[in-house]
Scaffold this active site. Structure first.
Site, PDB file in Angstrom:
ATOM      1  N   LYS A   1       4.546   9.925  32.152  1.00  0.00           N
ATOM      2  CA  LYS A   1       5.049  11.190  32.708  1.00  0.00           C
ATOM      3  C   LYS A   1       3.975  11.858  33.573  1.00  0.00           C
ATOM      4  O   LYS A   1       4.267  12.316  34.678  1.00  0.00           O
ATOM      5  CB  LYS A   1       5.485  12.100  31.559  1.00  0.00           C
ATOM      6  CG  LYS A   1       6.082  13.422  31.979  1.00  0.00           C
ATOM      7  CD  LYS A   1       6.953  14.006  30.888  1.00  0.00           C
ATOM      8  CE  LYS A   1       6.177  14.719  29.800  1.00  0.00           C
ATOM      9  NZ  LYS A   1       5.499  15.953  30.261  1.00  0.00           N
TER      10      LYS A   1
ATOM     11  N   ARG B   1       2.157  13.203  39.238  1.00  0.00           N
ATOM     12  CA  ARG B   1       1.072  13.190  40.223  1.00  0.00           C
ATOM     13  C   ARG B   1       1.408  12.307  41.420  1.00  0.00           C
ATOM     14  O   ARG B   1       1.080  12.658  42.567  1.00  0.00           O
ATOM     15  CB  ARG B   1      -0.225  12.738  39.538  1.00  0.00           C
ATOM     16  CG  ARG B   1      -0.795  13.851  38.637  1.00  0.00           C
ATOM     17  CD  ARG B   1      -1.683  13.289  37.542  1.00  0.00           C
ATOM     18  NE  ARG B   1      -2.315  14.326  36.741  1.00  0.00           N
ATOM     19  CZ  ARG B   1      -1.734  15.014  35.767  1.00  0.00           C
ATOM     20  NH1 ARG B   1      -0.455  14.822  35.476  1.00  0.00           N
ATOM     21  NH2 ARG B   1      -2.415  15.919  35.071  1.00  0.00           N
TER      22      ARG B   1
ATOM     23  N   GLY C   1       6.248  22.089  32.084  1.00  0.00           N
ATOM     24  CA  GLY C   1       5.001  22.826  32.273  1.00  0.00           C
ATOM     25  C   GLY C   1       4.134  22.170  33.338  1.00  0.00           C
ATOM     26  O   GLY C   1       3.473  22.850  34.130  1.00  0.00           O
TER      27      GLY C   1
ATOM     28  N   ARG D   1       5.824  30.142  28.435  1.00  0.00           N
ATOM     29  CA  ARG D   1       4.546  29.409  28.381  1.00  0.00           C
ATOM     30  C   ARG D   1       3.493  30.036  29.308  1.00  0.00           C
ATOM     31  O   ARG D   1       3.818  30.471  30.405  1.00  0.00           O
ATOM     32  CB  ARG D   1       4.794  27.930  28.714  1.00  0.00           C
ATOM     33  CG  ARG D   1       5.734  27.308  27.670  1.00  0.00           C
ATOM     34  CD  ARG D   1       5.952  25.855  27.905  1.00  0.00           C
ATOM     35  NE  ARG D   1       4.724  25.102  27.750  1.00  0.00           N
ATOM     36  CZ  ARG D   1       4.609  23.812  28.062  1.00  0.00           C
ATOM     37  NH1 ARG D   1       5.656  23.157  28.544  1.00  0.00           N
ATOM     38  NH2 ARG D   1       3.470  23.184  27.897  1.00  0.00           N
TER      39      ARG D   1
ATOM     40  N   ASP E   1      -0.358  15.274  22.804  1.00  0.00           N
ATOM     41  CA  ASP E   1       1.102  15.130  22.720  1.00  0.00           C
ATOM     42  C   ASP E   1       1.531  14.248  21.543  1.00  0.00           C
ATOM     43  O   ASP E   1       2.725  14.148  21.242  1.00  0.00           O
ATOM     44  CB  ASP E   1       1.645  14.530  24.027  1.00  0.00           C
ATOM     45  CG  ASP E   1       1.485  15.521  25.187  1.00  0.00           C
ATOM     46  OD1 ASP E   1       1.406  16.735  24.929  1.00  0.00           O
ATOM     47  OD2 ASP E   1       1.437  15.065  26.340  1.00  0.00           O
TER      48      ASP E   1
ATOM     49  N   LYS F   1       3.176  24.668  23.624  1.00  0.00           N
ATOM     50  CA  LYS F   1       3.852  23.538  24.276  1.00  0.00           C
ATOM     51  C   LYS F   1       5.342  23.890  24.435  1.00  0.00           C
ATOM     52  O   LYS F   1       5.709  25.049  24.340  1.00  0.00           O
ATOM     53  CB  LYS F   1       3.641  22.268  23.456  1.00  0.00           C
ATOM     54  CG  LYS F   1       2.185  21.796  23.438  1.00  0.00           C
ATOM     55  CD  LYS F   1       1.750  21.324  24.806  1.00  0.00           C
ATOM     56  CE  LYS F   1       0.290  20.916  24.832  1.00  0.00           C
ATOM     57  NZ  LYS F   1      -0.187  20.652  26.201  1.00  0.00           N
TER      58      LYS F   1
ATOM     59  N   ARG G   1       9.497  15.923  22.132  1.00  0.00           N
ATOM     60  CA  ARG G   1       8.634  15.143  21.229  1.00  0.00           C
ATOM     61  C   ARG G   1       8.969  15.419  19.757  1.00  0.00           C
ATOM     62  O   ARG G   1       8.778  14.567  18.903  1.00  0.00           O
ATOM     63  CB  ARG G   1       7.161  15.428  21.532  1.00  0.00           C
ATOM     64  CG  ARG G   1       6.800  15.013  22.964  1.00  0.00           C
ATOM     65  CD  ARG G   1       5.347  14.717  23.173  1.00  0.00           C
ATOM     66  NE  ARG G   1       5.033  14.765  24.594  1.00  0.00           N
ATOM     67  CZ  ARG G   1       5.235  13.772  25.452  1.00  0.00           C
ATOM     68  NH1 ARG G   1       5.750  12.627  25.046  1.00  0.00           N
ATOM     69  NH2 ARG G   1       4.927  13.895  26.726  1.00  0.00           N
TER      70      ARG G   1
HETATM   71  C1  S3P Z   1      -0.204  16.956  30.905  1.00  0.00           C
HETATM   72  C2  S3P Z   1      -1.242  17.510  30.214  1.00  0.00           C
HETATM   73  C3  S3P Z   1      -1.131  18.014  28.838  1.00  0.00           C
HETATM   74  C4  S3P Z   1       0.103  17.437  28.127  1.00  0.00           C
HETATM   75  C5  S3P Z   1       1.325  17.463  28.973  1.00  0.00           C
HETATM   76  C6  S3P Z   1       1.104  16.718  30.275  1.00  0.00           C
HETATM   77  C7  S3P Z   1      -0.425  16.576  32.315  1.00  0.00           C
HETATM   78  O1  S3P Z   1      -0.995  19.411  28.861  1.00  0.00           O
HETATM   79  O2  S3P Z   1       0.310  18.122  26.924  1.00  0.00           O
HETATM   80  O3  S3P Z   1       2.399  16.867  28.282  1.00  0.00           O
HETATM   81  O4  S3P Z   1       0.384  15.807  32.866  1.00  0.00           O
HETATM   82  O5  S3P Z   1      -1.403  17.031  32.899  1.00  0.00           O
HETATM   83  P1  S3P Z   1      -2.298  20.345  29.017  1.00  0.00           P
HETATM   84  O6  S3P Z   1      -2.943  19.938  30.250  1.00  0.00           O
HETATM   85  O7  S3P Z   1      -1.805  21.750  29.117  1.00  0.00           O
HETATM   86  O8  S3P Z   1      -3.091  20.089  27.782  1.00  0.00           O
END
Ligand code: S3P
Length: 436
Positions: free
Chosen positions: A25, A30, A99, A128, A323, A350, A396
């Site tokens: 993911k 990215r 997020g 969030r 995660d 989260k 999750r």
């Molecule tokens: C992610 C970073 C993590 C992770 C999220 C995906 C990412 O969050 O928990 O599922 O793709 O950069 P945080 O960067 O807030 O820890």
């Protein structure tokens, strides 16, 4: 059965088969984002066709980026518009439940001077914290406003000319780091991002491959970006998501008579904390065929039923398995001894408060669990009983409860099981396949 709920019969045995988990993911988001602001086309193989990356793709389309159709087994092509080519969208940018979409989007658009944007999301995303990104972006000159002093969506962004800065982040968060690096690409002067400890480094690896001038300090969680270099479209191969593989690793370990092969799993060291912990628990997890694909380490994993010992985790290990804590809680219930998870307060912000939700749902199965301010204390050797469960809308949690339910006495029903589609749309199909 209510719409969206799943029935799981308990006390299963002999899971068998090979699973190819869907694309990572984090890497999928990215690839879409960097492809959008590169010059030329980016072709993505193995992009995760799930709700979260679809949110990112739709936001990019709304800003004039052509992203080809996203569906299972089809390469996705992103036609890059260059570093300053994003258009002002006609409507709000809907980040859904994601997020990563909202935080990285903030970094992407903060420097689009002369253009105005609104970012919004679902009910969970609106709770969030976004200040962790908006504040350091503000130090660079970004103009971001929102509810609770700019901390909560909906957020309004007036694109502004940014200045490079030395920025210390308060949490080890790859979302925060990546947003700042995206903003740094078009800022005036260099930017350095210093984290409390190293978070996943997919952005650094991929930005470098796209041609960004970026240097990571090998001795400290510190990245330095020099702007003024165009990004160039690339071919990206997305490995399978270790966070999705984690459910099958724990299912394989807990279920009697089981052997599973998980193919093509991403093994970036900033993500493999789960393997470190399972190894210390005495788990029979073997890595077959370790290789490097498009700058990311990848391997096939074989897992067999194993007796497990309790674990204690905290500190710098936490960002490398953030995660996977919900599914590790399920593993802890079956281990010998009491497991302790600390320094994991991030779980409270989260998709849901995962410490509270996992404790609540596993208690419904008869588990004894202590919730602390920043973690969980989980006595082991516990027998679970089937129960009426609820994902509480968290993907999750839905999948972790499914694995707990497989090993409980009696059937369980998981409400709002459709949440799994946020990161793993074929999860329920794969679950049926290994039981067949
Ligand atoms: C992610 C970073 C993590 C992770 C999220 C995906 C990412 O969050 O928990 O599922 O793709 O950069 P945080 O960067 O807030 O820890």
């Amino acid at each position: 059965m209510a719409i969206g709920s799943k029935q799981i019969c308990g006390a299963v045995a002999n899971l068998r088969g090979t699973i190819r988990v869907p694309g990572d993911k984090s890497i999928s988001h990215r690839a879409l984002l960097f492809g959008a602001i590169a010059e030329g086309n980016t072709e993505i193989e193995g992009l995760l066709p799930a709700e979260d990356p679809l949110s990112t793709a739709n936001c990019l389309r709304a800003m004039g980026v052509e992203v080809s159709e996203i569906s299972v087994g089809v390469n996705v092509v992103v036609k890059g518009v260059g570093l300053n080519g994003l258009q002002e969208p006609e409507s709000i940018l809907d980040c859904g439940n994601s997020g990563t979409t909202m935080r990285l989007m903030l970094g992407l658009i903060a420097g689009c001077h002369g253009r105005h944007f609104i970012l919004d999301g679902d009910q969970s995303l609106r709770t969030r914290p976004m200040g962790r990104v908006a504040k350091p972006l503000g130090q660079m000159g970004a103009q971001i406003s929102g509810r609770k002093q700019g901390n909560l969506a909906p957020l309004a962004i007036a694109g502004a000319a940014l200045k490079g800065k030395i920025l210390h982040t308060l949490v080890a968060s790859a979302q925060v780091k990546s947003a700042l690096l995206l903003a740094a690409l078009t800022a005036e002067g260099p930017t350095t991002v210093i984290e409390p400890s190293l978070s996943r480094d997919h952005s650094e690896r991929m930005l470098r491959a796209f041609g960004a001038q970026l240097v990571s300090n090998p001795l400290a969680p510190e990245v330095h970006l020099q702007p003024g270099h165009q990004l160039h479209g690339q071919r990206v191969v997305v490995p399978g998501d270790i966070s999705s593989a984690a459910f099958w690793l724990v299912a394989g370990l807990l279920t009697p008579g089981t052997e599973l092969i998980l193919e093509n799993v991403g093994l970036n060291p900033s993500r493999t904390g789960i393997l470190t912990v399972l190894n210390a628990m005495g788990a029979a997890v073997e890595c077959l065929e370790h290789r490097v694909v498009a700058g990311e380490p990848v391997g096939d994993l074989r897992v067999k039923t194993s007796p497990l010992k309790a674990f204690t985790i905290g500190g710098e290990l936490i960002p490398t398995l953030i995660d996977e804590i919900p599914i590790l809680a399920v593993a802890a219930l079956a281990a010998e001894g009491t497991s302790v998870i600390k320094d994991a307060a991030e779980l409270r912000v989260k998709e849901t408060d995962r410490l509270a939700v996992m404790a609540r749902q596993l208690r419904a199965m008869g588990a004894e669990i202590e919730e602390t301010a920043d973690g969980l204390v989980i006595p082991g050797s516990q027998k679970l009983r089937g129960a009426m469960l609820d994902s509480e809308t968290d993907h999750r949690v839905a999948m972790s409860l499914a694995i707990a339910a497989l090993n409980a006495e009696g059937p369980s029903q998981i409400a709002r099981a459709e949440a799994a589609a946020v990161s793993y749309p074929s999860f329920w199909e794969h679950l049926a396949k290994i039981q067949a």
